[in-house]
Design an enzyme around this catalytic site. Structure first.
Site, mmCIF file in Angstrom:
data_model
loop_
_atom_site.group_PDB
_atom_site.id
_atom_site.type_symbol
_atom_site.label_atom_id
_atom_site.label_comp_id
_atom_site.label_asym_id
_atom_site.label_seq_id
_atom_site.Cartn_x
_atom_site.Cartn_y
_atom_site.Cartn_z
ATOM 1 N N ASP A 177 -4.691 -19.051 9.964
ATOM 2 C CA ASP A 177 -4.772 -19.324 8.531
ATOM 3 C C ASP A 177 -4.109 -18.215 7.719
ATOM 4 O OD1 ASP A 177 -5.965 -21.851 8.121
ATOM 5 O OD2 ASP A 177 -7.911 -21.062 8.710
ATOM 6 N N GLU A 237 -5.365 -22.179 2.140
ATOM 7 C CA GLU A 237 -5.287 -21.509 3.445
ATOM 8 C C GLU A 237 -5.940 -20.123 3.356
ATOM 9 O OE1 GLU A 237 -4.588 -22.924 6.087
ATOM 10 O OE2 GLU A 237 -3.289 -24.611 5.632
ATOM 11 N N HIS A 262 -9.603 -20.761 3.541
ATOM 12 C CA HIS A 262 -10.000 -21.003 4.928
ATOM 13 C C HIS A 262 -10.156 -19.683 5.680
ATOM 14 C CE1 HIS A 262 -7.826 -25.185 4.731
ATOM 15 N NE2 HIS A 262 -8.848 -25.089 3.906
ATOM 16 N N TYR A 289 -13.976 -17.739 7.407
ATOM 17 C CA TYR A 289 -14.371 -17.213 8.719
ATOM 18 C C TYR A 289 -14.999 -15.830 8.579
ATOM 19 C CZ TYR A 289 -11.667 -21.141 10.405
ATOM 20 O OH TYR A 289 -11.197 -22.402 10.627
ATOM 21 N N GLU A 337 -0.948 -26.905 11.931
ATOM 22 C CA GLU A 337 -2.132 -27.412 11.243
ATOM 23 C C GLU A 337 -2.761 -28.622 11.917
ATOM 24 O OE1 GLU A 337 -2.058 -27.689 7.084
ATOM 25 O OE2 GLU A 337 -1.190 -25.715 6.798
ATOM 26 N N GLU A 377 -6.801 -29.744 6.090
ATOM 27 C CA GLU A 377 -5.647 -29.715 6.995
ATOM 28 C C GLU A 377 -5.086 -31.115 7.219
ATOM 29 O OE1 GLU A 377 -4.558 -27.008 7.215
ATOM 30 O OE2 GLU A 377 -5.987 -25.445 7.739
ATOM 31 N N HIS A 418 -2.802 -31.538 4.336
ATOM 32 C CA HIS A 418 -1.643 -30.658 4.471
ATOM 33 C C HIS A 418 -0.643 -31.213 5.486
ATOM 34 C CE1 HIS A 418 -4.366 -26.992 3.221
ATOM 35 N NE2 HIS A 418 -4.320 -27.947 2.307
#
Length: 329
Positions: free
Chosen positions: A71, A102, A105, A109, A162, A196, A199
């Site tokens: 990402d 992105e 994203h 994490y 992706e 995603e 995308h």
């Protein structure tokens, strides 16, 4: 793409749409907007500490470390390179939205790591991601295409990343979701998958417009390059998957899932599948979890594990065939 004429800077005019899918994708992506801070990850702590084996926790940490790397690649290099080839201002605006998400994203994490892990464990995850041979190979291979490839090659690399390469990491939280574990973490992953999906669909559509305009010989050459690249990436992904999943005994299931998603990436690009694997071959628990719909979440009571910001579904195949025929006549 030029933004100025006669020494006058050209304002973007959303009332003048060159491609209806630009507007449709912008609206879909803005309706889908979400942030990791709205998901109660801490509600998964009890399961994380009491119902997950050390190997399960380690695998989830590592796959999320890998996803953070990819990402980061998309947000820092991928979309900025695709924007160089945008054919109108609305397309560039859509890619700006994708670039930002992105980054969301990648940050998600870190929010998961911060909630579930100690500082030393987080440092070990990022050390592993920064040095893992197979993860670094795919990141650098994709980035090399971003930096040196043609506009159509860059779009191929982006769709492969992706719609294919992310899924070795997505398998783990979807599997645990199917076993009623780590539900809030899985909700973040489902939101990421929903993004995603759009995308990959959108960039694949833009690829198809350019690809269909190529002379036949150039199309054949690019197709050969595309399938060779996919085979190369799959070969590396096999090794990556063995390293991550052999100890859990999941490797063959994950590879089936990867082959299925490789075919989906080719479909986004308007190409024929490379592997025989279909949805019926994938672990049904994971296929059930991959549904991109999300549960409702009441932020005042903390009940639920979804993100309620409008009823939005992922793009379907019919969405991105809009305009292809008329553009390529």
């Amino acid at each position: 793409m030029e933004h100025s004429k006669n020494n006058s800077y050209t304002a973007i005019n959303w009332n003048n749409i060159e491609d209806e899918l630009d507007k449709a994708t912008w609206e879909k992506l803005t309706q889908q907007f979400w942030l990791d801070t709205r998901i109660p990850i801490s509600n998964d702590l009890r399961i994380w500490r009491g119902n997950m084996s050390p190997q399960e926790r380690q695998t989830m940490n590592l796959v999320f470390g890998g996803l953070t790397t990819l990402d980061t690649l998309q947000s820092q290099d991928g979309m900025s390179q695709l924007k160089l080839d945008a054919v109108n201002q609305k397309e560039e605006a859509v890619l700006n939205n994708i670039q930002f998400m992105e980054s969301v994203h990648a940050k998600s994490y870190s929010s998961i790591f911060e909630t579930l892990n100690q500082k030393s464990e987080i440092e070990a995850i990022f050390d592993w991601a920064d040095t893992n041979e197979f993860l670094q190979y795919k990141a650098n291979r994709i980035n090399d295409i971003y930096q040196t490839g043609s506009p159509l090659q860059k779009k191929i690399a982006s769709v492969f990343l992706e719609t294919f390469l992310f899924y070795s990491g997505f398998y783990t939280p979807l599997y645990f979701l199917g076993h009623n574990k780590m539900l809030n973490v899985a909700e973040i992953i489902k939101l990421i998958i929903r993004d995603e999906s759009v995308h990959g669909t959108y960039i694949g559509y833009k690829f198809q417009i350019g690809f269909n305009r190529l002379p036949e010989a150039e199309r054949d050459s690019l197709q050969t390059w595309m399938y060779d690249l996919l085979y190369e990436l799959y070969d590396n992904e096999e090794k990556y998957t063995h390293e991550l999943y052999d100890d859990l005994g999941w490797t063959e299931q994950v590879l089936t899932f990867l082959r299925y998603n490789a075919n989906k990436a080719l479909m986004n690009l308007g190409q024929e599948p490379m592997f025989p694997d279909g949805a019926e071959d994938v672990n049904p628990i994971v296929m059930n979890g991959i549904s991109t719909s999300t549960a409702n979440h009441d932020f005042f009571s903390g009940v639920g594990n979804g993100y309620l910001l409008g009823a939005v579904e992922a793009m379907e195949a019919d969405d991105y065939t809009i305009g292809l025929d008329k553009k390529d006549e």
